[in-house]
Design a protein around this motif. Structure first.
Motif, PDB file in Angstrom:
ATOM      1  N   PRO A 395      -2.076 -18.165   3.084  1.00 37.81           N
ATOM      2  CA  PRO A 395      -1.583 -16.815   2.904  1.00 37.81           C
ATOM      3  C   PRO A 395      -1.912 -15.931   4.096  1.00 37.81           C
ATOM      4  O   PRO A 395      -2.820 -16.210   4.865  1.00 37.81           O
ATOM      5  N   VAL A 396      -1.154 -14.855   4.253  1.00 37.61           N
ATOM      6  CA  VAL A 396      -1.443 -13.894   5.299  1.00 37.61           C
ATOM      7  C   VAL A 396      -2.760 -13.201   4.994  1.00 37.61           C
ATOM      8  O   VAL A 396      -3.020 -12.810   3.858  1.00 37.61           O
ATOM      9  N   ARG A 397      -3.589 -13.046   6.035  1.00 36.75           N
ATOM     10  CA  ARG A 397      -4.944 -12.572   5.822  1.00 36.75           C
ATOM     11  C   ARG A 397      -4.996 -11.219   5.110  1.00 36.75           C
ATOM     12  O   ARG A 397      -5.835 -10.982   4.256  1.00 36.75           O
ATOM     13  N   ALA A 398      -4.047 -10.331   5.408  1.00 44.08           N
ATOM     14  CA  ALA A 398      -4.145  -8.953   4.923  1.00 44.08           C
ATOM     15  C   ALA A 398      -3.477  -8.728   3.575  1.00 44.08           C
ATOM     16  O   ALA A 398      -3.478  -7.605   3.091  1.00 44.08           O
ATOM     17  N   TYR A 399      -2.877  -9.770   2.971  1.00 40.85           N
ATOM     18  CA  TYR A 399      -2.176  -9.541   1.708  1.00 40.85           C
ATOM     19  C   TYR A 399      -3.073  -8.890   0.656  1.00 40.85           C
ATOM     20  O   TYR A 399      -2.663  -7.960  -0.015  1.00 40.85           O
ATOM     21  N   PHE A 448     -11.163   2.709  15.305  1.00 37.20           N
ATOM     22  CA  PHE A 448     -10.865   4.100  15.645  1.00 37.20           C
ATOM     23  C   PHE A 448     -10.454   4.907  14.406  1.00 37.20           C
ATOM     24  O   PHE A 448      -9.960   6.027  14.525  1.00 37.20           O
ATOM     25  N   GLY A 449     -10.630   4.329  13.239  1.00 36.80           N
ATOM     26  CA  GLY A 449     -10.423   5.080  12.007  1.00 36.80           C
ATOM     27  C   GLY A 449      -9.010   5.080  11.466  1.00 36.80           C
ATOM     28  O   GLY A 449      -8.712   5.795  10.505  1.00 36.80           O
ATOM     29  N   LEU A 450      -8.096   4.319  12.052  1.00 37.63           N
ATOM     30  CA  LEU A 450      -6.722   4.243  11.561  1.00 37.63           C
ATOM     31  C   LEU A 450      -6.578   3.024  10.660  1.00 37.63           C
ATOM     32  O   LEU A 450      -7.084   1.940  10.979  1.00 37.63           O
ATOM     33  N   LYS A 451      -5.886   3.194   9.556  1.00 34.76           N
ATOM     34  CA  LYS A 451      -5.756   2.105   8.588  1.00 34.76           C
ATOM     35  C   LYS A 451      -4.514   1.295   8.909  1.00 34.76           C
ATOM     36  O   LYS A 451      -3.395   1.806   8.911  1.00 34.76           O
ATOM     37  N   VAL A 452      -4.706   0.023   9.160  1.00 34.01           N
ATOM     38  CA  VAL A 452      -3.611  -0.886   9.483  1.00 34.01           C
ATOM     39  C   VAL A 452      -3.924  -2.235   8.852  1.00 34.01           C
ATOM     40  O   VAL A 452      -5.099  -2.604   8.710  1.00 34.01           O
ATOM     41  N   PHE A 453      -2.888  -2.964   8.451  1.00 33.29           N
ATOM     42  CA  PHE A 453      -3.056  -4.217   7.731  1.00 33.29           C
ATOM     43  C   PHE A 453      -2.528  -5.370   8.569  1.00 33.29           C
ATOM     44  O   PHE A 453      -1.493  -5.259   9.227  1.00 33.29           O
ATOM     45  N   TYR A 454      -3.268  -6.474   8.524  1.00 32.44           N
ATOM     46  CA  TYR A 454      -2.877  -7.665   9.276  1.00 32.44           C
ATOM     47  C   TYR A 454      -1.771  -8.410   8.537  1.00 32.44           C
ATOM     48  O   TYR A 454      -1.902  -8.716   7.345  1.00 32.44           O
ATOM     49  N   GLY A 455      -0.684  -8.728   9.229  1.00 31.31           N
ATOM     50  CA  GLY A 455       0.400  -9.481   8.609  1.00 31.31           C
ATOM     51  C   GLY A 455       1.641  -9.475   9.475  1.00 31.31           C
ATOM     52  O   GLY A 455       1.857  -8.565  10.280  1.00 31.31           O
ATOM     53  N   ASP A 456       2.444 -10.501   9.317  1.00 29.52           N
ATOM     54  CA  ASP A 456       3.672 -10.658  10.081  1.00 29.52           C
ATOM     55  C   ASP A 456       4.833 -10.105   9.271  1.00 29.52           C
ATOM     56  O   ASP A 456       5.220 -10.657   8.239  1.00 29.52           O
ATOM     57  N   ALA A 458       7.828 -10.258   9.677  1.00 23.73           N
ATOM     58  CA  ALA A 458       9.012 -11.119   9.636  1.00 23.73           C
ATOM     59  C   ALA A 458       8.997 -12.051   8.431  1.00 23.73           C
ATOM     60  O   ALA A 458       9.848 -12.935   8.328  1.00 23.73           O
ATOM     61  N   HIS A 459       8.025 -11.874   7.513  1.00 19.58           N
ATOM     62  CA  HIS A 459       7.965 -12.671   6.291  1.00 19.58           C
ATOM     63  C   HIS A 459       8.337 -11.790   5.098  1.00 19.58           C
ATOM     64  O   HIS A 459       7.758 -10.721   4.898  1.00 19.58           O
ATOM     65  N   LEU A 460       9.280 -12.263   4.303  1.00 16.54           N
ATOM     66  CA  LEU A 460       9.798 -11.475   3.191  1.00 16.54           C
ATOM     67  C   LEU A 460       8.721 -11.168   2.160  1.00 16.54           C
ATOM     68  O   LEU A 460       8.667 -10.049   1.624  1.00 16.54           O
ATOM     69  N   ASP A 461       7.833 -12.123   1.892  1.00 21.92           N
ATOM     70  CA  ASP A 461       6.809 -11.879   0.872  1.00 21.92           C
ATOM     71  C   ASP A 461       5.858 -10.762   1.297  1.00 21.92           C
ATOM     72  O   ASP A 461       5.375  -9.991   0.463  1.00 21.92           O
ATOM     73  N   LEU A 462       5.601 -10.636   2.591  1.00 26.63           N
ATOM     74  CA  LEU A 462       4.747  -9.554   3.062  1.00 26.63           C
ATOM     75  C   LEU A 462       5.436  -8.202   2.886  1.00 26.63           C
ATOM     76  O   LEU A 462       4.811  -7.210   2.492  1.00 26.63           O
TER      77      LEU A 462
END
Length: 604
Positions: A395-399, A448-456, A458-462
Motif C-alpha cells: 500500500p501507499v505509505r500515506a494512505y 516546515f509545518g505544512l501538512k502534506v501526504f505521501y502518495g502517487d 496517478a493511482h485511482l485508489d489514492l
C-alpha cells in the motif's frame, strides 16, 4: 641549417597533429556518451583509452600531455575556491561538515581496513582509503542536473558531500608527502609551504584586489583573462616551490577572491580554459590507464571494482540510515556516490611520486576508479528500477494518514509550484489536501509545518482515499510530464465534475493537457519570463505603458498560436512551418501595437 629547422619543426607538427586528433576524437565521441546518459567524463576517458598506448597508439607517450592537462584540475580547484564564499559555506555547514565528514571518514575507514586486509601498509591503506572514498563531482552534479534531481533531498545531500570532498582534496594533497618514504629537503619541507600559506593569506587579498583594479581600468577582456591566468598559475607555482601542490595554490587563489567584486568576471574568464584543459586531463588519464592489467588480471581488477562500489554503497547507506531518513533516500544517495572520483587520478599520481604507493599499485587503483565511474550510469538506472519495483508493492505509505474530512481543493505535487498555491490557500483559510510522490520532499515540507501526504496521485485508489469526489478543484502541479498526464487523464475520466488547474513544464506538455480538455493550464515559466521581458524593455528606455502593452499582446498571441498548433503538434514539419509563420505574425502584431501607442501619445 635546413636540418636543424626541420628537426625543431617536426615535433611541433607532431604535437599539433596530436592535439588536433584529441579534439576530433572528443568532438566525435564525447557527445555520444552524453546523449547515452553516460556523462562527458566517461566520454573523455574512453577517448583517451581509444587513442592511447592501450588502444590504436595514436599517442604513445601520454605523460607529457598529462602534465600539461593537469592545469585543468588546477583551474577546477580555483573555481571551487571562488564558490566558497564564507556566507554560503556557513549556510551549508551542517550538511557539508556533518554528513560530508561522516561519509568521507566512515567510507575511508572501511576502505582502509579492506586495504590492510589485502596487504597494504598502514600508511598506504590510510591514503588509499581516503582517496577511494572521494566521489566524482564532475560526473554526479551534471547527471543530477540532467535528471532534475539536484533539488531533491538526496540531490542536496550529494552536493553537500561532494563539496566537503572537494575541500578535503586540499589538505590531502598537502599531507601525502608526509606519508611518503622520501626525506624532504630544506626547500620542500612542509614548514616552508605552511609559512608561504600564512604570508599569502595575510597579503594576498589586498595585492590581488590592487592587481585587478589596475587591469580593470584598461577595460580589456584579454588583459583581464591574462591577469586571471597569471594569478592562478603564479600562486600554483609558489605553492609548488614551497613543497606543496600546485592545486593547493590555485584553490587558495580562488578563496582569496571569493568575496571580490571581480569574482563573476574571473569565473567567466577561466571557464573556457578550465573546460578544455579538464577534458584533456581526463583524456590523458584514459591514455595512461593500463588496460593491459585488465587483460592480464581480469578477475582481480573487476573484483576490486565491485568491492569498491559495494563497500561505498553499504557504508554510506548504513550511515545515512543511522542519522535518520527513509531507506529510499539513503539508497539513492549511496548509489549516486558509489563511484570513485576524478581527483583520485591526481592523488594516486602524487602518492606514487612520494612513494606511498608503487607504480603497479597506483596503475591498478587508477584503472579501478575509471571502471567504477564507467558503471555509475548503470547504478543510477538500477536505482530507478528498484524505486519503481518498490513503489509497485504494498500500500501507499500515506494512505493511513489521509484526512477523514474532505477538502475543497486537492493539490497533486507539493514542490516549488504546489507549495505557493497551498500557502496562498492556507492564508485565505481554504482547506486543501496535498499529495506528493517524493517521500523526501514530504518529510522536508513537514518540518516546515505544512501538512502534506505521501502518495502517487496517478493511482485511482489514492484519489478516492483523498476524497477527490467531494472536492471542487484539483491543482495538478506534478513536475514529471508523463506522471502529470497520467494523473490528468485519470481525474478527467473518473472525476469529471472536478475543475482542474494544471501546471505545464513546456509547450508540448501544455498541448497534451489541452488534448485532455484541460483549458486552465499555464506553463510554469511563462509569467516570470513575461515579467523579465517587460523589465528588459523598460531598461531599453521603452515607456512602461508601451512595454506593458507589448507583453500583453505577446501573451495573447502566444496563447492563440498554441491553440492553433495543438492540432498539428504531432507533425514536426507542419509545426516548424507554423512557428516560422507565427514569428513573422508576432513581429507585425507588436509593430502595430507600437504604432498605435505612438499615435495615441501624439493625439493626447
Amino acid at each position: 641549417m635546413g636540418y636543424r629547422v626541420a628537426r625543431h619543426f617536426l615535433p611541433s607538427m607532431q604535437s599539433l597533429t596530436t592535439f588536433a586528433a584529441l579534439l576530433l576524437a572528443s568532438v566525435l565521441f564525447v557527445p555520444l556518451f552524453k546523449r547515452a546518459g553516460l556523462g562527458t567524463v566517461l566520454g573523455y576517458l574512453a577517448v583517451g583509452m581509444l587513442i592511447g598506448p592501450s588502444g590504436v597508439k595514436l599517442v604513445r607517450d601520454p605523460d607529457n600531455l598529462l602534465h600539461t592537462a593537469e592545469l585543468g584540475v588546477i583551474m577546477l580547484l580555483f573555481v571551487i575556491g571562488l564558490e566558497l564564499k564564507p556566507s554560503r559555506l556557513w549556510a551549508l555547514r551542517r550538511s557539508v561538515f556533518g554528513l560530508g565528514a561522516l561519509q568521507l571518514f566512515g567510507v575511508a575507514a572501511a576502505l582502509a581496513g579492506a586495504g590492510r586486509y589485502l596487504g597494504l601498509s598502514v600508511s598506504a591503506a590510510v591514503v588509499v582509503g581516503i582517496i577511494l572514498a572521494l566521489s566524482s563531482t564532475a560526473f554526479v552534479l551534471p547527471t543530477l542536473a540532467e535528471r532534475r534531481e539536484l533539488s531533491t533531498r538526496h540531490g542536496r545531500e550529494a552536493f553537500a558531500i561532494l563539496l566537503f570532498q572537494d575541500l578535503s582534496v586540499i589538505p590531502l594533497l598537502a599531507l601525502i608527502p608526509l606519508f611518503g618514504t622520501g626525506k624532504p629537503t630544506a626547500l620542500t619541507h612542509p614548514g616552508v609551504g605552511l609559512g608561504l600559506l600564512v604570508v599569502v593569506a595575510f597579503v594576498g587579498r589586498p595585492l590581488l584586489d590592487a592587481l585587478f583594479r589596475h587591469v580593470a581600468r584598461v577595460n580589456s577582456r584579454e588583459m583581464f583573462t591574462a591577469a586571471a591566468l597569471v594569478t592562478v598559475l603564479g600562486l600554483a607555482l609558489l605553492m609548488q616551490a614551497g613543497g606543496l601542490s600546485m592545486s593547493l595554490g590555485a584553490f587558495v587563489a580562488g578563496v582569496l577572491l571569493a568575496d571580490s567584486e571581480f569574482r563573476h568576471e574571473l569565473e567567466a574568464s577561466i571557464a573556457p580554459f578550465q573546460g578544455l584543459l579538464l577534458g584533456l586531463f581526463f583524456m590523458a588519464v584514459g591514455m595512461s590507464t593500463n588496460l593491459r592489467l585488465l587483460v592480464d588480471q581480469p578477475l582481480q581488477i573487476l573484483g576490486l571494482t565491485v568491492g569498491l562500489i559495494f563497500i561505498k554503497f553499504i557504508v554510506l547507506f548504513v550511515l545515512r540510515r543511522l542519522v535518520g531518513g527513509p531507506a529510499p533516500e539513503a539508497r539513492s544517495l549511496a548509489l549516486t556516490l558509489a563511484q570513485g572520483g576524478e581527483f583520485a587520478f591526481v592523488l594516486f599520481d602524487a602518492a606514487q611520486s612520494f612513494r606511498v604507493l608503487g607504480e603497479v599499485q597506483a596503475d591498478r587503483l587508477t584503472l579501478v576508479v575509471a571502471l567504477s565511474m564507467a558503471v555509475s550510469p548503470l547504478l543510477l538506472l538500477l536505482g530507478d528500477r528498484i524505486a519503481e519495483a518498490t513503489r509497485g508493492k504494498g500500500p501507499v505509505r500515506a494512505y493511513d494518514d489521509l484526512p477523514v474530512h474532505s477538502s475543497e481543493v486537492v493539490i497533486a505535487g507539493f514542490g516549488r509550484v504546489g507549495q505557493i498555491v497551498g500557502r496562498l490557500l492556507l492564508a485565505r483559510g481554504v482547506s486543501f489536501t496535498a499529495l506528493d510522490a517524493d517521500a523526501g520532499q514530504v518529510d522536508t515540507v513537514r518540518r516546515f509545518g505544512l501538512k502534506v501526504f505521501y502518495g502517487d496521485a496517478a493511482h485511482l485508489d489514492l484519489l478516492h482515499a483523498a476524497q477527490l469526489d467531494k472536492a471542487k478543484v484539483f491543482v495538478l502541479a506534478i513536475d514529471d510530464v508523463e506522471a502529470s498526464l497520467r494523473t490528468a487523464e485519470l481525474v478527467r475520466k473518473h472525476f469529471p465534475h472536478v475543475q482542474i488547474v494544471a501546471r505545464a513544464r513546456n509547450r508540448f506538455h501544455a498541448s497534451r493537457l489541452m488534448d485532455l480538455g484541460i483549458e486552465r493550464q499555464i506553463r510554469e515559466t511563462l509569467p516570470s519570463s513575461l515579467e523579465m521581458a517587460r523589465w528588459t524593455l523598460e531598461l531599453l528606455h521603452e515607456p512602461p505603458a508601451l512595454a506593458e502593452q507589448l507583453v500583453n499582446r505577446f501573451a495573447r498571441h502566444d496563447a492563440e498560436v498554441l491553440a492553433r498548433q495543438q492540432a498539428i503538434s504531432h507533425d514536426e514539419s507542419k509545426l516548424i512551418q507554423s512557428s516560422l509563420e507565427a514569428r513573422e505574425e508576432l513581429a507585425q502584431v507588436l509593430e502595430e501595437a507600437r504604432v498605435a501607442f505612438t499615435r495615441k501619445g501624439r493625439g493626447g
